[in-house]
Design a protein around this motif. Structure first.
Motif, PDB file in Angstrom:
ATOM      1  N   HIS A  16       4.859   0.175   0.101  1.00 14.93           N
ATOM      2  CA  HIS A  16       5.587  -0.629   1.080  1.00 14.93           C
ATOM      3  C   HIS A  16       4.689  -1.751   1.597  1.00 14.93           C
ATOM      4  CE1 HIS A  16       3.684   2.830   3.086  1.00 14.93           C
ATOM      5  NE2 HIS A  16       3.535   2.068   4.140  1.00 14.93           N
ATOM      6  N   ASP A  61       0.854   5.078   1.984  1.00 12.65           N
ATOM      7  CA  ASP A  61       0.161   5.755   3.081  1.00 12.65           C
ATOM      8  C   ASP A  61      -0.513   6.994   2.499  1.00 12.65           C
ATOM      9  OD1 ASP A  61       1.042   3.836   4.821  1.00 12.65           O
ATOM     10  OD2 ASP A  61       2.703   5.021   5.625  1.00 12.65           O
ATOM     11  N   HIS A 107       0.852  -1.196   0.000  1.00 10.82           N
ATOM     12  CA  HIS A 107       0.000   0.000   0.000  1.00 10.82           C
ATOM     13  C   HIS A 107       0.885   1.242   0.000  1.00 10.82           C
ATOM     14  CE1 HIS A 107       1.140  -0.507   4.228  1.00 10.82           C
ATOM     15  NE2 HIS A 107       0.876   0.781   4.404  1.00 10.82           N
TER      16      HIS A 107
HETATM   17 FE   LIG Z   1       2.052   2.061   5.649  1.00 10.90          FE
END
Ligand SMILES: [Fe+2]
Ligand SMILES: O=C(O)CCC(=O)C(=O)O
Length: 341
Positions: free
Chosen positions: A270, A215, A213
């Motif tokens: 990540h 952030d 994903h």
């Molecule tokens: Fe994350």
């Protein structure tokens, strides 16, 4: 001293070689070499959307105290932990609430071998939640709020350096976003459960702790214990394992920063795999976010004839509401991209 990343050698499959490509920023040179430092930070955010931060000034004691609180919380029986997350806990959206969670890491059925404690980074909210989370709530809120304030100070310092390195005249434009009284920054402690004894020697390959994903916020400041499993995706699409370093922090550029810089900073993908060590990985992440009504669009200095505006304006509240209905791995920024005619 600032340690620049070695040149981006062609696709290397060696984990050790890949790991050394991660730029390391030494914050102790801030007083002697601020300008050079800001340039190196910007380069790292442009190239990787990620860097390691050393000599950040956050005392190890502060971190250890938070870790102790987290270890004693997670040591409670699951039923007791679940009971701390009452339905009265403030919802972030229909399926994510402030408080304890297990396995469920998204709103579209994403699951991972993880348990976590999600807190609003607001001191009053931490103190309120401490009443149900801890047998010593005043100690819990003092320790957590003290640490979150230290992280927030470093976050503001980095945001100002980034604005300087980008040549933005209003150098506190980013830090003011997270200093806003109504900012909705979050603090999350993740614990990736080790495998049971019987399968520890033969764990399923690449068991996922936290699937890939980006952030969504401005950036994330991550710190973990000495257990690995964290990977970032680099430009050529390969996954690079990041060696754990409990004395350092890792900065992860989020979706909002990519928009604010009109694509100059990259929102790094990540993930966390939990297939290697018997000891649980424990990480702490501070997600720096503005207020829900903050208007997000590429800054005027970032839009040029060579780099036309890539994103439509939106509020963080609109974006957050939209993305939380998407699978974790989706390209969330498509929602706000200006489509070429
Ligand atoms: Fe994350
Ligand atoms: O636990 C980690 O190391 C990373 C967690 C993460 O990516 C997140 O909480 O968004």
């Amino acid at each position: 001293m600032v340690v620049p990343p070695p040149p981006n050698s062609a696709k290397s499959s060696s984990a050790a070689a890949a790991s050394t490509r991660i730029p390391t920023i030494d914050l102790s040179s801030i007083t002697t070499n601020r300008q050079a430092l800001s340039k190196l930070i910007v380069e790292a955010c442009e190239k990787y959307g990620f860097f390691k931060l050393i000599n950040h000034g956050i005392p190890q004691d502060s971190v250890s105290r938070v870790e102790e609180e987290a270890i004693s919380f997670f040591a409670m029986p699951t039923a007791e932990k679940l009971a701390t997350s009452s339905q009265n806990a403030p919802p972030i959206n229909s399926t994510t609430r402030i408080g304890y969670g297990i396995r469920n890491i998204g709103c579209s059925g994403d699951m991972g071998e993880i348990e976590y404690l999600l807190l609003s980074a607001r001191p009053s909210s931490v103190s309120q939640l401490a009443l149900s989370l801890s047998k010593n709530p005043s100690n819990f809120s003092r320790v957590l709020n003290g640490y979150i304030q230290e992280i927030k100070d470093v976050a503001c310092e980095l945001l100002d350096l980034m604005a300087e390195g980008l040549g933005i005249s209003d150098t506190s434009i980013f830090s003011r976003m997270i200093l806003d009284d109504h900012n909705v920054s979050l603090f999350r402690i993740n614990r990736y459960r080790p495998f049971p004894d019987d399968i520890i020697n033969h764990p399923p390959p690449n068991t996922i702790g936290f699937s890939e994903h980006t952030d969504p916020q401005i950036f994330t400041i991550l710190r973990s214990n000495d257990v690995g499993g964290f990977h970032i995706s680099v430009n050529d699409g390969s996954w690079v394992p990041v060696s754990p370093d409990p004395t350092a922090y890792f900065i992860i550029i989020g979706d909002l920063f990519q928009v604010l810089t009109n694509g100059r900073f990259v929102n790094v993908k990540h993930r966390v795999a939990t297939n290697i060590e018997p000891k649980p990985r424990m990480s702490m992440a501070y997600f720096a976010a503005p207020s829900l009504n903050a208007l997000i669009s590429p800054l005027k200095e970032m839009v040029t004839s060579n780099q036309p505006c890539l994103y439509k304006p939106f509020t963080w509240g609109e974006y957050r509401a939209h993305i939380y209905s998407l699978p974790l791995a989706s390209s969330k920024l498509d929602f706000v991209k200006i489509k070429p005619n």
